[in-house]
Design a protein around this motif. Structure first.
Motif, PDB file in Angstrom:
ATOM      1  N   LEU A 261      -5.285  20.403  -6.047  1.00  0.00           N
ATOM      2  CA  LEU A 261      -5.493  21.586  -5.100  1.00  0.00           C
ATOM      3  C   LEU A 261      -4.185  21.912  -4.239  1.00  0.00           C
ATOM      4  O   LEU A 261      -4.512  22.755  -3.198  1.00  0.00           O
ATOM      5  N   ALA A 262      -3.291  21.568  -4.787  1.00  0.00           N
ATOM      6  CA  ALA A 262      -1.888  21.760  -4.107  1.00  0.00           C
ATOM      7  C   ALA A 262      -1.810  23.070  -3.446  1.00  0.00           C
ATOM      8  O   ALA A 262      -1.526  23.213  -2.392  1.00  0.00           O
ATOM      9  N   ASP A 263      -2.027  24.178  -4.051  1.00  0.00           N
ATOM     10  CA  ASP A 263      -1.899  25.694  -3.465  1.00  0.00           C
ATOM     11  C   ASP A 263      -3.125  25.891  -2.623  1.00  0.00           C
ATOM     12  O   ASP A 263      -2.761  26.820  -1.599  1.00  0.00           O
ATOM     13  N   ARG A 264      -4.262  25.281  -2.823  1.00  0.00           N
ATOM     14  CA  ARG A 264      -5.338  25.975  -2.095  1.00  0.00           C
ATOM     15  C   ARG A 264      -5.952  25.177  -0.813  1.00  0.00           C
ATOM     16  O   ARG A 264      -6.082  25.759   0.215  1.00  0.00           O
ATOM     17  N   MET A 265      -5.918  23.866  -0.947  1.00  0.00           N
ATOM     18  CA  MET A 265      -6.207  22.954   0.323  1.00  0.00           C
ATOM     19  C   MET A 265      -5.374  21.778   0.418  1.00  0.00           C
ATOM     20  O   MET A 265      -5.132  21.140  -0.484  1.00  0.00           O
ATOM     21  N   GLU A 266      -4.606  21.905   1.655  1.00  0.00           N
ATOM     22  CA  GLU A 266      -3.787  20.506   1.878  1.00  0.00           C
ATOM     23  C   GLU A 266      -4.591  19.517   2.395  1.00  0.00           C
ATOM     24  O   GLU A 266      -5.572  19.606   2.952  1.00  0.00           O
ATOM     25  N   ILE A 267      -4.305  18.538   1.659  1.00  0.00           N
ATOM     26  CA  ILE A 267      -5.155  17.319   1.978  1.00  0.00           C
ATOM     27  C   ILE A 267      -3.952  16.162   2.602  1.00  0.00           C
ATOM     28  O   ILE A 267      -2.970  15.854   1.848  1.00  0.00           O
ATOM     29  N   VAL A 268      -4.225  15.783   3.833  1.00  0.00           N
ATOM     30  CA  VAL A 268      -3.474  14.928   4.575  1.00  0.00           C
ATOM     31  C   VAL A 268      -4.277  13.657   4.451  1.00  0.00           C
ATOM     32  O   VAL A 268      -5.263  13.428   4.912  1.00  0.00           O
ATOM     33  N   TYR A 269      -3.733  12.478   4.087  1.00  0.00           N
ATOM     34  CA  TYR A 269      -4.053  11.129   3.840  1.00  0.00           C
ATOM     35  C   TYR A 269      -3.579  10.103   4.916  1.00  0.00           C
ATOM     36  O   TYR A 269      -2.357   9.991   4.760  1.00  0.00           O
ATOM     37  N   VAL A 270      -4.412   9.735   5.861  1.00  0.00           N
ATOM     38  CA  VAL A 270      -4.067   8.688   6.671  1.00  0.00           C
ATOM     39  C   VAL A 270      -4.456   7.539   6.398  1.00  0.00           C
ATOM     40  O   VAL A 270      -5.598   7.173   6.261  1.00  0.00           O
ATOM     41  N   VAL A 271      -3.437   6.515   6.152  1.00  0.00           N
ATOM     42  CA  VAL A 271      -3.858   5.040   5.389  1.00  0.00           C
ATOM     43  C   VAL A 271      -4.251   4.357   6.456  1.00  0.00           C
ATOM     44  O   VAL A 271      -4.379   4.404   7.762  1.00  0.00           O
ATOM     45  N   ALA A 272      -5.063   3.237   5.995  1.00  0.00           N
ATOM     46  CA  ALA A 272      -5.709   2.257   6.749  1.00  0.00           C
ATOM     47  C   ALA A 272      -4.416   1.197   7.152  1.00  0.00           C
ATOM     48  O   ALA A 272      -4.062   0.388   6.376  1.00  0.00           O
ATOM     49  N   ASP A 273      -4.051   1.224   8.450  1.00  0.00           N
ATOM     50  CA  ASP A 273      -2.812   0.663   8.634  1.00  0.00           C
ATOM     51  C   ASP A 273      -2.964  -1.058   8.514  1.00  0.00           C
ATOM     52  O   ASP A 273      -1.988  -1.621   8.215  1.00  0.00           O
ATOM     53  N   TYR A 274      -3.949  -1.509   8.850  1.00  0.00           N
ATOM     54  CA  TYR A 274      -4.215  -2.875   8.707  1.00  0.00           C
ATOM     55  C   TYR A 274      -3.848  -3.458   7.315  1.00  0.00           C
ATOM     56  O   TYR A 274      -3.517  -4.554   7.140  1.00  0.00           O
ATOM     57  N   HIS A 275      -3.961  -2.540   6.516  1.00  0.00           N
ATOM     58  CA  HIS A 275      -3.934  -2.948   4.930  1.00  0.00           C
ATOM     59  C   HIS A 275      -2.527  -2.692   4.429  1.00  0.00           C
ATOM     60  O   HIS A 275      -2.034  -3.150   3.338  1.00  0.00           O
ATOM     61  N   GLU A 276      -1.672  -2.172   5.417  1.00  0.00           N
ATOM     62  CA  GLU A 276      -0.500  -1.583   5.026  1.00  0.00           C
ATOM     63  C   GLU A 276       0.614  -2.796   5.052  1.00  0.00           C
ATOM     64  O   GLU A 276       0.544  -3.720   5.999  1.00  0.00           O
ATOM     65  N   ALA A 277       1.809  -2.533   4.470  1.00  0.00           N
ATOM     66  CA  ALA A 277       3.016  -3.465   4.693  1.00  0.00           C
ATOM     67  C   ALA A 277       3.795  -3.073   6.138  1.00  0.00           C
ATOM     68  O   ALA A 277       4.324  -3.794   6.523  1.00  0.00           O
ATOM     69  N   HIS A 278       3.823  -1.927   6.395  1.00  0.00           N
ATOM     70  CA  HIS A 278       4.535  -1.253   7.342  1.00  0.00           C
ATOM     71  C   HIS A 278       3.661  -0.538   8.463  1.00  0.00           C
ATOM     72  O   HIS A 278       2.712   0.175   7.803  1.00  0.00           O
ATOM     73  N   PRO A 279       3.959  -0.827   9.579  1.00  0.00           N
ATOM     74  CA  PRO A 279       3.058   0.265  10.621  1.00  0.00           C
ATOM     75  C   PRO A 279       3.143   1.659  10.585  1.00  0.00           C
ATOM     76  O   PRO A 279       4.162   2.100   9.941  1.00  0.00           O
ATOM     77  N   LYS A 280       2.310   2.597  10.987  1.00  0.00           N
ATOM     78  CA  LYS A 280       2.356   3.757  11.344  1.00  0.00           C
ATOM     79  C   LYS A 280       3.620   4.155  12.269  1.00  0.00           C
ATOM     80  O   LYS A 280       3.634   3.436  13.330  1.00  0.00           O
ATOM     81  N   PRO A 281       4.145   5.389  11.963  1.00  0.00           N
ATOM     82  CA  PRO A 281       4.758   5.902  13.014  1.00  0.00           C
ATOM     83  C   PRO A 281       4.402   6.557  14.330  1.00  0.00           C
ATOM     84  O   PRO A 281       4.070   7.634  14.429  1.00  0.00           O
ATOM     85  N   CYS A 282       3.780   5.676  15.095  1.00  0.00           N
ATOM     86  CA  CYS A 282       2.788   6.023  16.070  1.00  0.00           C
ATOM     87  C   CYS A 282       3.352   7.250  17.218  1.00  0.00           C
ATOM     88  O   CYS A 282       4.459   6.968  17.391  1.00  0.00           O
ATOM     89  N   MET A 283       2.816   8.454  17.171  1.00  0.00           N
ATOM     90  CA  MET A 283       3.185   9.525  17.765  1.00  0.00           C
ATOM     91  C   MET A 283       4.716  10.075  17.593  1.00  0.00           C
ATOM     92  O   MET A 283       5.486  10.673  18.231  1.00  0.00           O
ATOM     93  N   HIS A 284       5.254   9.464  16.391  1.00  0.00           N
ATOM     94  CA  HIS A 284       6.542   9.736  15.855  1.00  0.00           C
ATOM     95  C   HIS A 284       7.702   9.324  17.031  1.00  0.00           C
ATOM     96  O   HIS A 284       8.517  10.005  17.527  1.00  0.00           O
ATOM     97  N   GLY A 285       7.172   8.277  17.830  1.00  0.00           N
ATOM     98  CA  GLY A 285       8.154   7.550  18.744  1.00  0.00           C
ATOM     99  C   GLY A 285       7.327   8.070  20.197  1.00  0.00           C
ATOM    100  O   GLY A 285       6.836   9.197  20.322  1.00  0.00           O
ATOM    101  N   TRP A 286       7.436   7.041  20.945  1.00  0.00           N
ATOM    102  CA  TRP A 286       6.736   6.839  22.379  1.00  0.00           C
ATOM    103  C   TRP A 286       7.499   8.142  23.195  1.00  0.00           C
ATOM    104  O   TRP A 286       8.539   8.036  23.495  1.00  0.00           O
ATOM    105  N   GLY A 287       6.796   9.027  23.753  1.00  0.00           N
ATOM    106  CA  GLY A 287       7.208  10.064  24.661  1.00  0.00           C
ATOM    107  C   GLY A 287       8.169  10.967  23.740  1.00  0.00           C
ATOM    108  O   GLY A 287       9.419  11.150  24.250  1.00  0.00           O
ATOM    109  N   SER A 288       8.176  11.123  22.435  1.00  0.00           N
ATOM    110  CA  SER A 288       9.348  11.930  21.697  1.00  0.00           C
ATOM    111  C   SER A 288       8.669  13.314  21.490  1.00  0.00           C
ATOM    112  O   SER A 288       9.471  13.959  21.734  1.00  0.00           O
ATOM    113  N   ARG A 289       7.398  13.586  21.110  1.00  0.00           N
ATOM    114  CA  ARG A 289       7.078  14.920  20.637  1.00  0.00           C
ATOM    115  C   ARG A 289       5.706  15.454  21.180  1.00  0.00           C
ATOM    116  O   ARG A 289       5.508  16.490  21.191  1.00  0.00           O
TER     117      ARG A 289
END
Lengths: 89, 363
Positions: free
Chosen positions: B217-245
């Motif tokens: 669906l690349a051209d018709r519908m963008e699909i954003v997948y937010v991973v299940a962070d408990y199962h990941e090796a690295h944490p999510k970049p929460c807020m792209h940094g505290w007080g950043s954006r």
């Protein structure tokens, strides 16, 4: 890479604006903001849904020196990847 | 104020905690702001004025259900008039053709519509009310209005197996974007964590389905997948940094660096009723507490990923370890990572799970 006769247009829900806080042209779209440099702003302003990459390059050449169609095409391809523009043709 | 602090791009304006849905995965706090504590129309207008002056270019009108505020059309008009891009984050239940037409005329730019599942019965069960069919109508209303539509789906144990059907539904609804976000365990969702956590097998089955759809669906519908962070090796970049954006203003005017930040004991949270937004952004103790990288200890301080994921989420670190300056324990490098492994072993991989507790409502 986008071809010279390709025609880029802003996607639905995408707006160009000027931000006085950052003294920059910006483009706003669902869940995103891009701060544009002068070249990107000039290219995006010409993505009107009827001009080809070649025509956009000609238009830019009146304002900027040494504009090459391959550079314009690369910038448009980048904006397409970020879902700011759609490219027809 | 740190020399490097840039102006924010986004404001999450939580106009109200009132909501017609009772989603068990709700990330709003256990203690909700009551209607009589909500900011007035004039105060929200001032917040938007100050936000634009500060550099905010996108405002996300959210909640709870923002359509529960009768002044929503005036707030849309005001934010749009300032030149901000206006997103409406809604359950869709009150989004009639008439309401949508008025909001578009007042400058609304984009709608994010929550959907609970592709299966009507399960979706209504998860929402705690008969909501699904009304959401399908709301999607059609948005599509006809010409605005871009994002469909938001929070994923968890009870709907992850339907991800293929959910993608198909979003396509049928004419969505421009689909956000498939695995549950983040804050507020009410944390209370339901043992019931919500997907199994490793569920996540492994869903991932290739999502990847294939992203390509197809690349051209018709963008699909954003937010991973299940408990199962990941690295944490999510929460807020792209505290007080950043981005910053969040809660219904009572509390100004938060992360939407969940009210959980952190001892964080001196400011209120827009008492201090200008720009001062809070640049000078407050709360916004400077975890800004940039100076606050970090090991293993974050010397980590090559410190500017990629910023040590993960401060609120999650606090919730799991009692120390908001700790490395987010979902990180495999965290000395507290055993906590997350224990939770997964105890809850995610067990056949017998507790029932979901529906969200209690704000009055």
């Amino acid at each position: 890479m986008t071809a010279r006769d390709a025609v880029p247009r802003l996607r639905a829900g995408v707006r160009r604006a000027y931000d006085r806080t950052r003294d920059s042209d910006v483009v706003l779209f669902p869940e995103g903001v891009l701060v544009l440099n002068e070249t990107a702003a000039a290219v995006l302003a010409r993505c009107d849904g009827s001009s080809t990459i070649a025509e956009i390059t000609e238009g830019l050449a009146e304002e900027f020196d040494g504009v090459r169609p391959e550079d314009v095409a690369e910038l448009v391809a980048d904006l397409a990847r970020r879902r700011v523009v759609r490219v027809d043709g | 104020m740190a020399e490097s602090t840039e102006p924010p791009f986004g404001l999450l304006a939580e106009l109200t905690h009132r909501c017609p849905l009772h989603c068990a995965y709700c990330s709003n706090p256990l203690e909700l702001v009551r209607r009589n504590e909500e900011l007035s129309t004039d105060t929200w207008r001032r917040v938007f004025d100050e936000a634009r002056e500060l550099g905010v270019l996108q405002v996300h009108l959210s909640g709870g259900e923002p359509l529960a505020r009768p002044d929503l059309p005036r707030l849309v008009e005001h934010a749009s008039g300032l030149g901000m891009y206006v997103n409406l984050v809604t359950s869709g239940l009150a989004l009639t053709e008439e309401v949508a037409t008025d909001l578009v005329a007042r400058g609304l730019d984009h709608v994010q519509l929550s959907v609970q599942d592709a299966d009507r019965a399960n979706a209504d069960l998860l929402a705690g009310t008969r909501a699904h069919d009304r959401k399908l109508v709301a999607a059609e209303v948005v599509r006809r209005s010409g605005l871009p539509l994002t469909v938001n789906v929070v994923l968890h144990k009870a709907n992850l197996d339907h991800v293929g059907g959910i993608i198909e539904l979003a396509e049928q609804l004419g969505a421009d974007r689909l956000e498939l976000a695995n549950t983040q365990y804050y507020g009410w969702a944390l209370r339901n964590r043992a019931a919500l956590l997907p199994t490793r097998a569920q996540l492994a089955s869903a991932a290739p389905i999502v990847r294939a759809a992203q390509q197809r669906l690349a051209d018709r519908m963008e699909i954003v997948y937010v991973v299940a962070d408990y199962h990941e090796a690295h944490p999510k970049p929460c807020m792209h940094g505290w007080g950043s954006r981005q910053l969040t203003v809660a219904p009572d005017g509390a100004v938060l660096p992360c939407p969940a930040a009210s959980v952190i004991d001892g964080l001196p949270i400011e209120n827009v009723q008492h201090r200008p937004l720009a001062e809070i952004w640049y000078d407050s103790a709360s916004f400077n507490a975890y800004r940039d990288t100076d606050w970090m200890r090991e293993p974050c301080r010397s980590c090559a990923r410190r500017e990629l994921d910023f040590g993960g989420c401060r609120c999650q670190a606090f919730q799991l370890t009692g120390d908001a300056a700790a490395t987010d324990p979902v990180c495999s490098l965290s000395p507290d990572h055993g906590l997350v492994r224990t939770i997964l072993a105890r809850d995610a991989d067990q056949p017998d799970r507790p029932a979901l507790v529906p969200r209690s409502v704000a009055r």
